[in-house]
Scaffold this active site. Sequence first.
Site, short mmCIF file in Angstrom:
data_model
loop_
_atom_site.label_atom_id
_atom_site.label_comp_id
_atom_site.label_asym_id
_atom_site.label_seq_id
_atom_site.Cartn_x
_atom_site.Cartn_y
_atom_site.Cartn_z
N HIS A 6 76.92 46.71 6.08
CA HIS A 6 75.85 47.63 6.44
C HIS A 6 75.08 47.15 7.66
O HIS A 6 75.27 46.03 8.15
CB HIS A 6 74.88 47.84 5.26
CG HIS A 6 74.21 46.59 4.76
ND1 HIS A 6 73.34 45.84 5.52
CD2 HIS A 6 74.27 45.97 3.56
CE1 HIS A 6 72.87 44.82 4.82
NE2 HIS A 6 73.44 44.86 3.62
N CYS B 132 75.89 40.84 0.85
CA CYS B 132 76.63 41.79 1.69
C CYS B 132 77.00 41.16 3.03
O CYS B 132 76.60 40.04 3.34
CB CYS B 132 75.79 43.05 1.93
SG CYS B 132 75.43 43.98 0.42
#
Length: 392
Positions: free
Chosen positions: A158, A166
């Site tokens: 992202h 992440c």
Amino acid sequence: MNAQTFSGSAPRRRLRASAAPALAALGVAAALSGCSETHTSRASQPVSREMMALMEQKGVAPTAPILIRAYKKESEFEVWKMRPDGAYVLLKTFPICRWSGQLGPKIHEGDRQSPEGFYSITPAMMNPDSHYYLSFNVGYPNAYDRAHGATGGSVMVHGICSSAGCFAMTDAQIAEIYALARDSFAGGQHAIQMQSYPFHMTTQNLARYRLDPNMPFWKELKKGDDHFEATKKDVSVNVCNKHYVFGAQTDPNQPMDASAPCPQLKYDPEVENKVAAIERTENAEVAELIAKGERPVRLVYKDGAQHPAFANRVAEVSRPDALAPPLEVALDDPKSRLGARSRKLAAAHDPLVVAEAQARSKTAAAPDLSPPPAAPTPRSPMDRLSALVGAF
């Protein structure tokens, strides 16, 4: 529990009827999320002129399939693009703005670990309405992770340089990567293979981290890496007996269970011969590096890292206080409890480490692989460090 098989590439000609479900999934995801005009425009941004020029230079079409490879230690995110002959070529390497945790697989929810393994990204996993500008799910946990009891989910690539497990990119980077994936799905690709590694599988890294307790797992990933290097195509990935199986031709009438014994499998002899040749050459190079004195070490991060390209962009990064250089712990120090534990684990799983110990025993006493006695008090700083990282 069935393993996941990745066969993400599709012939790239005109937009075929098989691409319709992929486009529909993207449209439904946008509709259900209640996307604002801003989010919709983000997700529909065209690939940049610079990227179009790069694709033309590489001889690949905008709608050709892509493949992703991520490397945590080097903080690199590679996007590969399929050529007309079906082989992938490296399109661009993006520096990762932030990943979190340590080198090694993700085990459970909340451990801040960016995962390692082979994952499959489908159109339904694209998120145009992300709070992090744009994002897509990497597919954790996969069949291997679940077979080992791993928990958690929603691990994303992202925008916004903030990570709690992440792979965080900048907004400009994720816009480019998202557009490349979107156009590949539009061209008929059913699933994008993402290969996530602790580091580039070079012989120097394999020699340097040979006693890390994660090395048996990393050597499984190395087998997949070798298959990709041998073919430059999507790697056939299955899981059985709680292990990755690469390059196997499976019977569709005999589903593979990730936790059950492996069924009879068939392999392409030509590919397997290439993989075996890579292994022989690199094992010899690793042994040579060890003979020349390459010390076994383990990297201990405070909480992940970022690419040096972002070293001056501290204000926008999550937990900037944790971005200190990793501590390099020597694992051949006989006074290190962590080293003793790592040597014992490695000797039990790695024939190369066993051979090294046998070679050393010819000129000196074999290394003591048994657990040392309890550390005296007060403990040294190294003992306290060993206790701290022992759970990683």
